[in-house]
Design an enzyme around this catalytic site. Structure first.
Site, short mmCIF file in Angstrom:
data_model
loop_
_atom_site.label_atom_id
_atom_site.label_comp_id
_atom_site.label_asym_id
_atom_site.label_seq_id
_atom_site.Cartn_x
_atom_site.Cartn_y
_atom_site.Cartn_z
N TYR A 116 0.84 -1.20 0.00
CA TYR A 116 0.00 0.00 0.00
C TYR A 116 0.88 1.26 0.00
O TYR A 116 0.47 2.29 0.48
CB TYR A 116 -0.90 0.02 1.23
N LYS A 134 6.50 -13.73 3.98
CA LYS A 134 6.78 -14.54 2.80
C LYS A 134 8.24 -14.31 2.41
O LYS A 134 8.57 -13.99 1.27
CB LYS A 134 5.81 -14.11 1.68
N ASP A 187 1.04 -18.05 4.07
CA ASP A 187 0.03 -18.97 3.51
C ASP A 187 -0.25 -20.11 4.50
O ASP A 187 -1.41 -20.41 4.82
CB ASP A 187 0.47 -19.51 2.13
N ASP A 227 -4.30 -7.56 6.16
CA ASP A 227 -5.64 -7.31 5.63
C ASP A 227 -6.34 -8.63 5.36
O ASP A 227 -7.48 -8.87 5.77
CB ASP A 227 -5.51 -6.48 4.34
N ASP A 281 -9.50 -10.83 7.76
CA ASP A 281 -10.81 -11.24 7.24
C ASP A 281 -10.97 -12.76 7.37
O ASP A 281 -12.03 -13.25 7.77
CB ASP A 281 -10.98 -10.85 5.76
C1 IPM Z 1 -9.53 -2.90 5.58
C2 IPM Z 1 -10.00 -2.64 4.18
C3 IPM Z 1 -9.14 -1.56 3.53
C4 IPM Z 1 -7.74 -2.10 3.42
C5 IPM Z 1 -9.64 -1.06 2.16
C6 IPM Z 1 -11.08 -0.66 2.19
C7 IPM Z 1 -8.80 0.09 1.67
O1 IPM Z 1 -10.03 -3.81 3.44
O2 IPM Z 1 -9.46 -1.95 6.38
O3 IPM Z 1 -9.26 -4.04 5.91
O4 IPM Z 1 -7.41 -2.78 2.46
O5 IPM Z 1 -6.96 -1.82 4.31
MG MG Z 2 -9.75 -5.54 4.66
#
Ligand code: IPM
Ligand code: MG
Length: 322
Positions: free
Chosen positions: A115, A159, A190, A214, A218
């Protein structure tokens, strides 16, 4: 006086943030709240999603309570959330995965990695530069080590078998852990994703680079009931922003069905950050008890609406204070 900037953002941000804010206001009537409009909705109307004036308002706050912002796949639109994290230098994204027997904290580097914003398109090639710096790695590693010191141990998700940038990240994290006397293991990301899901008890604090954190957060949401449950804190030296891990979820927006727990728990993290762990624990305890008596939004198999769930937590918090 604690000044809290409130950014509802887009989509379900308009539903979950008011719930979290009401709960904050109930436990801390002395807090001063002010609304800041940011996001895709604003961009559609004005062509600006978050200008310098808005940034100044955010900078003036002691803490920011944030909802979610829609990031459309429009080449002219730069993710506002990424701009805010970058401009306020919020280098550590702290994502607790907690519930039942699971107690893991992911600490995601939040300002560089993939990023970095250094990217370009050519007709037949597109490049994104993955930047890992010693300074960026050191500060997030130090944050993770401080956390791990009062817990059990640290895992460095990486990684490094493929990426030179991750060799530096791992080196720096291991050195910081050794200095802080924190037991530390490096794991390939992974394999780590699978192992966290299969054996969550093996993990405590996990530090990793931006996009791996990120994705891992999730995936790990699976362990505790989904994305509706995960709060986060974005921490810098001078600023801090608290937001649910989930996005603006336009598909369910406006229906009063979004789970506000992630936003409420983010508010609890805000309370802890401003030095009020007792109120934070009261809010977290109230959420737990309300869920335990069966008041749940549809994602958790219940029938409660966003507002009804929020009202139940408010009542429970009030009972705790009485
Ligand atoms: C998060 C989101 C963000 C990220 C996006 C919306 C820019 O997925 O906060 O996890 O990738 O950091
Ligand atoms: Mg995210």
């Amino acid at each position: 006086m604690v000044k809290v900037a409130v950014v509802e953002g887009d989509g379900i941000g308009h539903e979950v943030v008011p719930v979290a804010r009401d709960i904050l206001a109930a436990v801390r009537p002395d807090f001063e709240f002010f609304d800041v409009e940011v996001g895709y909705g604003l961009w559609e109307r004005t062509g600006f999603a978050c200008g310098e004036e808005t940034m100044a308002e955010l900078r003036s706050a002691d803490a920011i309570l944030f909802g979610a912002i829609t990031t459309p796949p429009d080449p002219d639109y730069r993710s506002v959330l990424l701009k805010i994290r970058h401009d306020l230098d919020l280098y550590a994204n702290v994502r607790p995965i907690q519930g039942g027997d699971v107690d893991i904290v992911i600490v995601r580097e939040n300002t560089e990695g993939l990023y970095s914003g250094i990217e370009w398109r050519e007709p037949d090639r597109a490049c994104t530069v993955r930047v890992v710096t010693r300074r960026g790695s050191e500060r997030v590693a130090r944050y993770a080590c401080t956390l791990a010191k009062s817990r059990r141990h640290l895992t460095v998700g990486n990684k490094a078998n493929v990426l030179k940038s991750d060799c530096l990240f791992v080196e720096v994290c291991m050195a910081e852990a050794a200095r802080a006397n924190v037991p530390c293991t490096a794991r390939y990301i992974d394999a780590l994703c699978l192992d966290v899901l299969m054996h969550p008890d093996r993990y405590d604090v996990i530090v990793t680079t931006n996009i791996f954190g990120d994705i891992l957060s999730d995936a790990a949401a699976y362990l505790v009931g989904g994305l509706g449950m995960l709060p986060s804190a974005n921490i810098g030296e001078r600023h801090a922003l608290f937001e649910p891990v989930h996005g603006s979820a336009p598909d369910i927006a406006g229906q009063n069905i979004a789970n506000p727990i992630a936003a409420i728990r983010s508010a609890a993290m805000l309370l802890r950050h401003v030095g009020d762990p007792a109120s934070a624990a009261a809010v977290e305890g109230a959420v737990r008890r309300v869920v335990d008596v069966g008041v749940r939004t549809p994602d958790l198999g219940g029938t409660a609406g966003t507002r009804e769930f929020g009202a139940a937590v408010l009542r429970e918090v009030g009972r705790g204070k009485a």
